[in-house]
Write an enzyme that holds these catalytic residues in place. Structure first.
Site, PDB file in Angstrom:
ATOM      1  N   LYS A  39      -2.669 -11.784  -3.027  1.00 26.95           N
ATOM      2  CA  LYS A  39      -2.602 -11.930  -1.567  1.00 26.95           C
ATOM      3  C   LYS A  39      -3.996 -12.253  -1.025  1.00 26.95           C
ATOM      4  CE  LYS A  39       1.691  -9.522  -1.569  1.00 26.95           C
ATOM      5  NZ  LYS A  39       1.974  -9.299  -2.972  1.00 26.95           N
TER       6      LYS A  39
ATOM      7  N   HIS B  75      -0.975  -5.143   0.615  1.00 25.77           N
ATOM      8  CA  HIS B  75      -1.205  -5.825   1.901  1.00 25.77           C
ATOM      9  C   HIS B  75      -2.363  -5.203   2.671  1.00 25.77           C
ATOM     10  CE1 HIS B  75       2.427  -8.197   1.400  1.00 25.77           C
ATOM     11  NE2 HIS B  75       2.960  -7.092   0.886  1.00 25.77           N
TER      12      HIS B  75
ATOM     13  N   SER C 262       5.201  -3.842   3.580  1.00 24.29           N
ATOM     14  CA  SER C 262       5.221  -5.296   3.448  1.00 24.29           C
ATOM     15  C   SER C 262       6.126  -6.004   4.445  1.00 24.29           C
ATOM     16  CB  SER C 262       5.638  -5.672   2.027  1.00 24.29           C
ATOM     17  OG  SER C 262       6.893  -5.111   1.713  1.00 24.29           O
TER      18      SER C 262
HETATM   19  N1  PMP Z   1       3.645  -4.315  -3.687  1.00 21.99           N
HETATM   20  C1  PMP Z   1       3.898  -4.813  -2.464  1.00 21.99           C
HETATM   21  C2  PMP Z   1       3.811  -3.896  -1.290  1.00 21.99           C
HETATM   22  C3  PMP Z   1       4.232  -6.158  -2.301  1.00 21.99           C
HETATM   23  O1  PMP Z   1       4.509  -6.650  -1.094  1.00 21.99           O
HETATM   24  C4  PMP Z   1       4.303  -6.987  -3.453  1.00 21.99           C
HETATM   25  C5  PMP Z   1       4.665  -8.466  -3.388  1.00 21.99           C
HETATM   26  N2  PMP Z   1       4.870  -9.066  -2.258  1.00 21.99           N
HETATM   27  C6  PMP Z   1       4.042  -6.422  -4.685  1.00 21.99           C
HETATM   28  C7  PMP Z   1       3.712  -5.094  -4.773  1.00 21.99           C
HETATM   29  C8  PMP Z   1       4.121  -7.264  -5.929  1.00 21.99           C
HETATM   30  O2  PMP Z   1       2.954  -8.003  -6.058  1.00 21.99           O
HETATM   31  P1  PMP Z   1       2.968  -9.404  -6.817  1.00 21.99           P
HETATM   32  O3  PMP Z   1       3.545 -10.406  -5.885  1.00 21.99           O
HETATM   33  O4  PMP Z   1       1.516  -9.644  -7.116  1.00 21.99           O
HETATM   34  O5  PMP Z   1       3.788  -9.230  -8.048  1.00 21.99           O
END
Ligand code: PMP
Length: 393
Positions: free
Chosen positions: A236, A205, A177
């Site tokens: 996302k 992602h 991420s």
């Molecule tokens: N896994 C990854 C790799 C993320 O980047 C994120 C949030 N940015 C999440 C899980 C959590 O997802 P959510 O924002 O839907 O709670």
């Protein structure tokens, strides 16, 4: 008890203090803030589907038909009819027997890892995995071994050396991420097979972004059937909120019975589920969306390289512009804001000390002309701040 006054003063002194800020979206890639319009290069709205007429209409229709809130947890009265449709479509999208939706991606990781791994098991977790994976590992009663980021010899050594009386689980982000690079899933699945380990991939992602028909990182590497636990988000590319896990029928039934973040929380609203379902259908209907996203990402990567930035050519829309200190990252983000561009400064604890950066993300909804102009502004601001010296960073 923590002294929060003192803690806040410390955060401010180290340039690590944060606060929320109210952005009013104008469309998928422009927001209004304090009376001014900004180009957004910081969102995970990869396909721009938050503003798709079909997705918005689906959410509106769901409210008209089923109301605003779900009124209960999934195992009581909260499983309104769209859930079954979404879970069936997610399983088809991931090519698995079944899928289950959680309220957030965070809850999907925390609930799943803590439910599947227990005492005697060993979790092998990449050093740059998302915080929700880290928290899931902490909540489980398993031993967690952190291997160096994408370092396959290190993972192999950990698998060989760490004793395990139960089950081994390797867990990685498909696309990381904060760095935008990809886990080498071919090598990971080979190692997993050698040590009879299960593999879990977080596709937050990657799903809707890369791989054939946007199916994600496992599909991109051609190892989809060798992954036991496919986790993803609806927040996302799928333009809504929520998370999911796809896998075998038994895994999904087990999570429904055992994942505490699934059981003990009120279900998503009809509008959120409807939006994710409609976005998934748009993704299928418009395969050019994911192509456009990747073409925009490659375009920005090339432009940044030409401007002197050290940027890799990974096929992902997350592009870190490395700055170093938290103070410089904040200054660069601030200078770009003055130039009409929003890119978040990412600082510790999200990234290691001295690895602060701007996390630039690209969307299918960006026009290449505005992306080109933005890169010029980023280069100018970086030069003015002395973080892009003599045309190279
Ligand atoms: N896994 C990854 C790799 C993320 O980047 C994120 C949030 N940015 C999440 C899980 C959590 O997802 P959510 O924002 O839907 O709670």
């Amino acid at each position: 008890m923590k002294d929060w006054k003192e803690a806040l003063a410390g955060l401010k002194q180290e340039n690590l203090f944060r606060e929320t800020c109210s952005y009013a979206p104008e469309d998928a890639v422009h927001v209004r803030l304090e009376g001014r319009s900004y180009l957004l290069l910081a969102s995970n709205n990869y396909l721009g589907l938050t503003h798709s007429p079909a997705v918005k209409e689906a959410a509106r229709a769901a409210i008209d038909r089923w109301g605003t809130g779900s009124g209960g947890a999934r195992l009581t009265t909260g499983s309104h009819p769209l859930y079954a449709e979404l879970e069936t479509e997610l399983a088809r999208f991931k090519g698995t027997e079944a899928a289950v939706v959680f309220n957030t991606g965070y809850m999907a990781n925390v609930g799943t890892i803590s439910a599947v791994a227990g005492s005697g098991d060993v979790i092998f977790s990449d050093a740059l995995n998302h915080a929700s994976i880290i928290d899931g590992c902490r909540l489980s009663k398993a031993r967690t071994v952190i291997f160096r980021h994408n370092d396959m010899p290190h993972l192999a050594a950990c698998l060989a050396q760490v004793p395990c009386t139960g089950q081994r689980l390797i867990v990685v982000d498909g696309v990381f991420s904060m760095d935008g690079d990809m886990a080498p899933l071919k090598e990971i699945t080979q190692l997993a097979e050698r040590y009879s380990a299960l593999v879990m991939v977080d596709e937050a992602h990657a799903a809707g972004v890369i791989g054939p028909a946007g199916a994600g990182a496992a599909a991109y590497w051609g190892v989809k059937d060798r992954i036991s636990i496919h986790m993803g988000t609806l927040s996302k590319a799928l333009a809504s909120e929520g998370g999911y896990v796809a896998g075998s029928r038994e895994l999904i039934a087990y999570l429904v019975n055992k994942a505490r973040s699934f059981i003990f929380s009120t279900a998503l609203s009809p509008a959120s589920v409807a939006a994710a379902l409609a976005a998934l259908r748009e993704l299928k209907k418009q395969p050019d969306l994911a192509e456009r996203l990747l073409s925009n990402a490659q375009f920005v990567r090339r432009q940044l390289i030409d401007a002197g930035f050290a940027v890799s050519r990974e096929p992902t829309p997350i592009i870190p512009v490395m700055v170093g200190s938290a103070a410089k990252a904040v200054q660069l983000s601030q200078a770009l804001k003055e130039a009409g561009i929003l890119i978040s400064a990412i600082r510790p604890p999200t990234v290691p000390p001295d690895a602060s950066r701007l996390r630039l993300t690209v969307s299918a909804a960006h026009e290449q002309t505005e992306l080109a102009a933005a890169v010029q502004k980023i280069a100018k601001a970086a030069q003015d701040l002395g973080v892009l010296k003599g045309g190279s960073i």
